[in-house]
Design a protein around this motif. Sequence first.
Motif, short mmCIF file in Angstrom:
data_model
loop_
_atom_site.label_atom_id
_atom_site.label_comp_id
_atom_site.label_asym_id
_atom_site.label_seq_id
_atom_site.Cartn_x
_atom_site.Cartn_y
_atom_site.Cartn_z
N UNK A 1 0.91 -1.33 0.04
CA UNK A 1 0.06 0.04 -0.05
C UNK A 1 0.76 1.31 0.11
N UNK A 2 1.89 1.09 0.85
CA UNK A 2 2.71 2.55 1.05
C UNK A 2 4.02 2.32 0.24
N UNK A 3 4.34 1.32 -0.30
CA UNK A 3 5.38 1.21 -1.30
C UNK A 3 6.86 1.57 -0.84
N UNK A 4 7.09 0.96 0.43
CA UNK A 4 8.21 0.88 1.47
C UNK A 4 8.53 2.14 2.10
N UNK A 5 7.50 3.10 2.04
CA UNK A 5 7.71 4.28 2.74
C UNK A 5 7.30 4.24 4.06
N UNK A 6 8.07 4.70 5.04
CA UNK A 6 7.51 4.38 6.39
C UNK A 6 7.13 5.63 7.00
N UNK A 7 6.19 5.54 8.20
CA UNK A 7 5.71 6.66 8.80
C UNK A 7 6.82 7.43 9.49
N UNK A 8 8.10 6.80 9.58
CA UNK A 8 9.41 7.52 10.18
C UNK A 8 9.81 8.49 9.16
N UNK A 9 9.96 8.01 8.08
CA UNK A 9 10.52 9.01 6.94
C UNK A 9 9.68 10.12 6.60
N UNK A 10 8.38 9.82 6.53
CA UNK A 10 7.49 10.60 6.07
C UNK A 10 6.24 10.93 6.94
N UNK A 11 6.31 11.53 8.03
CA UNK A 11 5.37 11.72 8.99
C UNK A 11 3.84 11.82 8.55
N UNK A 12 3.75 12.57 7.36
CA UNK A 12 2.44 13.09 6.88
C UNK A 12 1.63 11.68 6.49
N UNK A 13 2.40 10.55 6.21
CA UNK A 13 1.68 9.23 5.71
C UNK A 13 1.25 8.60 6.93
N UNK A 14 1.99 8.86 8.15
CA UNK A 14 1.66 7.84 9.47
C UNK A 14 0.28 7.85 9.55
N UNK A 15 -0.77 9.14 9.60
CA UNK A 15 -1.79 8.87 10.15
C UNK A 15 -2.63 7.73 9.24
N UNK A 16 -2.79 8.05 7.97
CA UNK A 16 -3.42 7.11 7.04
C UNK A 16 -2.84 5.65 7.23
N UNK A 17 -1.57 5.38 7.46
CA UNK A 17 -0.79 4.01 7.58
C UNK A 17 -1.62 3.47 8.94
N UNK A 18 -1.64 4.36 9.72
CA UNK A 18 -2.47 3.66 11.26
C UNK A 18 -3.78 3.33 11.02
N UNK A 19 -4.57 4.20 10.14
CA UNK A 19 -5.91 4.25 9.81
C UNK A 19 -6.09 2.68 9.06
N UNK A 20 -5.08 2.50 8.10
CA UNK A 20 -5.52 1.49 7.10
C UNK A 20 -4.93 -0.07 7.49
N UNK A 21 -4.21 0.16 8.60
CA UNK A 21 -3.43 -1.16 9.16
C UNK A 21 -4.74 -1.90 9.57
N UNK A 22 -5.40 -1.46 10.60
CA UNK A 22 -6.44 -2.57 11.03
C UNK A 22 -7.49 -3.07 9.99
N UNK A 23 -7.75 -2.30 8.79
CA UNK A 23 -8.57 -2.68 7.83
C UNK A 23 -7.88 -3.72 7.18
N UNK A 24 -6.52 -3.55 6.86
CA UNK A 24 -5.80 -4.63 6.10
C UNK A 24 -5.86 -5.88 6.94
#
Length: 284
Positions: free
Chosen positions: A90-113
């Motif tokens: 989903x995030x193509x190897x981009x981490x919430x640590x490198x790019x904090x803007x995607x963190x929120x979306x990543x945390x939202x998507x994880x329980x759905x996945x």
Amino acid sequence: MNEVLTTRKTARRIRASLKADCSKCFGLCCTALHIIASNDFPINKPAGVPCDNLQADYGCRIHSELRGKGFKGCTVFDCLGAGQAVSQKTFRGKSWRENRNIGEKMYQVFPIMEQIHEMIAYTAEALSYELPQTLAKELSRQLKELEALTELNADELAALDLVMYRFSLNELLISASDIIREKNMKNVRIRGRELNQTRADWMGRKVAGQDLRATNFRGAYLIAADLKDTDLRAVNFIGADLRDADFSGADLSASMFLTQMQINAAKGNNKTKLPFYLERPSHW
Ligand code: SF4
């Protein structure tokens, strides 16, 4: 006939492949989830905040001593591979640590996945059994649909309503379980025992050594039950609470719809027979 055999073989492979690979995940279970202090986790951790024990390389600082330090819950949790799917696909190897803007979306998507992977696991397992062709076809269709969901982008995943997928899948899993249990009932000495234990309270029940084949434990509470040396083939365990249930010496080799998380929360030993898709917990 060949088509069905191929489907069963493929389904078995899909089910067996749904395992967490923490080396490909950005520590999502240690970051995304909201955890309340309890017997299984000694600290409070809000959603979206990394655990203090999470290292820069996303490994756990206390990995080898989790139980001793009161983090039993961490040894029980299993994402069925959702963590690496979100991190790498989903995030193509981009981490919430490198790019904090995607963190929120990543945390939202994880329980759905995680929920999608769980549904894929149940569907693939059902398809690995010998079922009537109409049911197998419907399960195949459902499996394709669920697999397609894992390819969606983060916004599409976040907007999903999974209730309808769960609803239609439930019906199919009940049918599959009933068919498998019925096939096995011929070999079971029932002696007046109630095979339908759906959502039953078996907490602390002592049934060591009993033949419980073909029981339906869907959503049942088996917390701390003594199930040592029981025969649990063709038993449906979907959604059952197995915390501290003792399966030492039990035969779960052909039990249905178990998850790694259920088994990690239970007790067992090196004589417990497990289904092909589960691993023996290291703490057994
Ligand atoms: S203790 Fe370790 S495994 Fe548990 S949440 Fe923290 S970093 Fe993750």
